[in-house]
Design a protein around this motif. Structure first.
Motif, PDB file in Angstrom:
ATOM      1  N   UNK A 124       0.831  -1.217   0.000  1.00  0.00           N
ATOM      2  CA  UNK A 124       0.000   0.000   0.000  1.00  0.00           C
ATOM      3  C   UNK A 124       0.856   1.253   0.000  1.00  0.00           C
ATOM      4  N   UNK A 125       1.961   1.209   0.713  1.00  0.00           N
ATOM      5  CA  UNK A 125       2.839   2.380   0.820  1.00  0.00           C
ATOM      6  C   UNK A 125       4.189   2.156   0.166  1.00  0.00           C
ATOM      7  N   UNK A 126       4.546   0.913  -0.070  1.00  0.00           N
ATOM      8  CA  UNK A 126       5.841   0.484  -0.574  1.00  0.00           C
ATOM      9  C   UNK A 126       6.987   0.943   0.312  1.00  0.00           C
ATOM     10  N   UNK A 127       6.668   1.043   1.609  1.00  0.00           N
ATOM     11  CA  UNK A 127       7.704   1.145   2.619  1.00  0.00           C
ATOM     12  C   UNK A 127       8.167  -0.268   2.963  1.00  0.00           C
ATOM     13  N   UNK A 128       9.384  -0.389   3.482  1.00  0.00           N
ATOM     14  CA  UNK A 128       9.957  -1.699   3.763  1.00  0.00           C
ATOM     15  C   UNK A 128      10.519  -1.745   5.175  1.00  0.00           C
ATOM     16  N   UNK A 129      10.502  -2.945   5.739  1.00  0.00           N
ATOM     17  CA  UNK A 129      11.064  -3.183   7.074  1.00  0.00           C
ATOM     18  C   UNK A 129      11.966  -4.394   7.007  1.00  0.00           C
ATOM     19  N   UNK A 130      13.225  -4.241   7.435  1.00  0.00           N
ATOM     20  CA  UNK A 130      14.143  -5.363   7.556  1.00  0.00           C
ATOM     21  C   UNK A 130      13.911  -6.022   8.912  1.00  0.00           C
ATOM     22  N   UNK A 131      13.564  -7.298   8.893  1.00  0.00           N
ATOM     23  CA  UNK A 131      13.206  -8.015  10.115  1.00  0.00           C
ATOM     24  C   UNK A 131      14.354  -7.965  11.125  1.00  0.00           C
ATOM     25  N   UNK A 132      13.999  -7.655  12.364  1.00  0.00           N
ATOM     26  CA  UNK A 132      14.940  -7.728  13.473  1.00  0.00           C
ATOM     27  C   UNK A 132      14.456  -8.789  14.455  1.00  0.00           C
ATOM     28  N   UNK A 133      15.382  -9.323  15.233  1.00  0.00           N
ATOM     29  CA  UNK A 133      15.048 -10.344  16.218  1.00  0.00           C
ATOM     30  C   UNK A 133      14.602  -9.684  17.519  1.00  0.00           C
ATOM     31  N   UNK A 134      14.137 -10.448  18.511  1.00  0.00           N
ATOM     32  CA  UNK A 134      13.599  -9.839  19.733  1.00  0.00           C
ATOM     33  C   UNK A 134      14.554  -8.895  20.444  1.00  0.00           C
ATOM     34  N   UNK A 135      15.863  -9.082  20.292  1.00  0.00           N
ATOM     35  CA  UNK A 135      16.813  -8.167  20.934  1.00  0.00           C
ATOM     36  C   UNK A 135      17.014  -6.880  20.158  1.00  0.00           C
ATOM     37  N   UNK A 136      16.291  -6.724  19.054  1.00  0.00           N
ATOM     38  CA  UNK A 136      16.393  -5.511  18.251  1.00  0.00           C
ATOM     39  C   UNK A 136      17.471  -5.561  17.198  1.00  0.00           C
ATOM     40  N   UNK A 137      18.272  -6.619  17.174  1.00  0.00           N
ATOM     41  CA  UNK A 137      19.352  -6.738  16.212  1.00  0.00           C
ATOM     42  C   UNK A 137      18.961  -7.556  15.002  1.00  0.00           C
ATOM     43  N   UNK A 138      19.821  -7.573  13.966  1.00  0.00           N
ATOM     44  CA  UNK A 138      19.539  -8.372  12.769  1.00  0.00           C
ATOM     45  C   UNK A 138      19.805  -9.842  13.001  1.00  0.00           C
TER      46      UNK A 138
END
Length: 389
Positions: A124-138
């Motif tokens: 809908x917006x073509x914004x993207x999110x790179x998944x992070x793990x529960x600790x906030x890191x990649x």
């Protein structure tokens, strides 16, 4: 003769100048890839379920290689109707696409030489999110997703279930739940780890002749405590036919589910013997499933009472009739999952379930020589006596 020589010389000069001009303005040919080189593969669900979008990769980055493999230069989400590039990013050595059921999101797993990235794009917006793990890191370096298409599934339109790790000698696989949060100008997600426990037993709740299995999922908070529990009924191919997701060890989330047989048919029994501040509301729903995983009600019942000493709305006959009916279903059942009383239990015999027998005390113990109704009458009389009635 001289004129002929002059004409020949002019022709030679023209040809030579033309060839030089061709060399000057001619576009350099694309470099040919070595015969042994392979361009990064693009796998998974290329086209969105609604047919509006597709994912493609463009070009090859010939400046780097790993084991004879060139990474894609770019990866794009494209409109099938107009051909417009709606989202674009760099390509990696391997790309795999997984669309949400309603085509709202595209999850793209990209693998570099030493690390892995999973990117979710909102169509809908073509914004993207790179998944992070529960600790906030990649995803940690040298930790990769399964090489087949088992790296992810969509539990629903806004929840991506992610498997991280190759398993075996490469280390254990870990399972995560990524919940997406989309606003007009912002797109993010939150990730929690979850563990899974398969239960012993086979059932046919949807009456299609193929067996279903049950699985308990524990979703963990970032602090390492259980946030909530889920029960999944899974088909033979491993997909989820039906689930209940609101189990919690807090009072508001107490619930119990059993597998039982009624008239030769495998059924699910949802039983909630709830009490709070003297009020009681015991209810059950006995149901099967259809092919789409929707509940098909077989029977339900409910009884209510109040054991507050000043009110005492308590009918021993009605309560006994209800409990005896439920206990008949529980006798040969399997407790799939219960959080009743704040105690998490699963995979045990349902006949041992006694969260609904809360009327007995040291002053009025249960008497095995009497019927359930007679014992409830004694409990009522004890309540009346304690209230001075």
């Amino acid at each position: 003769m001289f004129r002929q020589q002059l004409a020949g010389l002019a022709l030679l000069l023209a040809v030579t100048a033309g060839a030089a001009a061709d060399r000057l303005f001619q576009k350099e040919p694309e470099p040919e890839l070595p015969v042994c080189a392979v361009v990064a593969p693009l796998e998974g669900e290329i086209t969105s379920p609604d047919g509006q979008f597709y994912v493609r990769q463009m070009g090859a980055d010939t400046s780097v290689t790993a084991a004879g493999l060139y990474p894609a230069e770019r990866i794009q989400v494209v409109s099938r109707k107009t051909g417009e590039v709606l989202w674009e990013d760099i390509g990696y050595y391997h790309q795999s696409v997984l669309w949400s059921p309603g085509s709202r999101y595209a999850a793209i797993a990209r693998r570099a030489r030493t690390y892995q990235v999973v990117t979710v794009i909102d169509t809908r917006t073509f914004l993207a999110w790179d998944v992070t793990l529960p600790d906030g890191g990649p995803i940690p370096e040298y930790t990769f997703l399964p090489e087949d298409d088992a790296w992810g599934t969509w539990q629903n339109e806004n929840t991506l279930l992610l498997t991280v790790g190759l398993g075996g000698d490469s280390g254990p696989r870990r399972f995560y739940r990524c919940t997406l949060h989309s606003e007009a100008d912002q797109f993010t997600g939150s990730t929690l780890e979850q563990t899974r426990q398969s239960l012993t037993g086979l059932w046919d709740f949807d009456k299609d002749g193929a067996p279903e299995t049950a699985e308990v999922v524990t979703v963990w908070s970032p602090e390492g405590t259980a946030a909530w529990y889920e029960l999944h009924i899974k088909k033979e191919d491993g997909s989820i036919l039906w689930s209940q997701e609101n189990f919690s060890d807090s009072h508001a989330g107490w619930s119990s589910l059993f597998a039982c047989q009624v008239g030769g048919q495998d059924c699910l029994l949802r039983y909630t013997p709830w009490m709070g501040q003297g009020l009681g509301a015991y209810s059950y729903e006995l149901f099967t499933l259809d092919g789409a995983g929707e509940e098909v009600l077989v029977k339900k019942n409910r009884v209510e009472f109040d054991i507050d000493a000043g009110i005492l709305d308590f009918d021993p006959a009605a309560i006994a009739a209800f409990l005896e009916e439920v206990h008949g279903y529980l006798a040969d059942s399997t407790l799939l999952l219960s959080t009743g009383g704040g105690n998490v239990r699963f995979g045990t015999g349902g006949g041992e379930f006694r969260d609904d027998l809360r009327f007995w005390s040291e002053g009025c113990p249960y008497d095995n020589t009497l019927s359930l109704e007679q014992n409830l009458e004694r409990a009522r009389d004890a309540l009346l006596t304690s209230s001075g009635g």
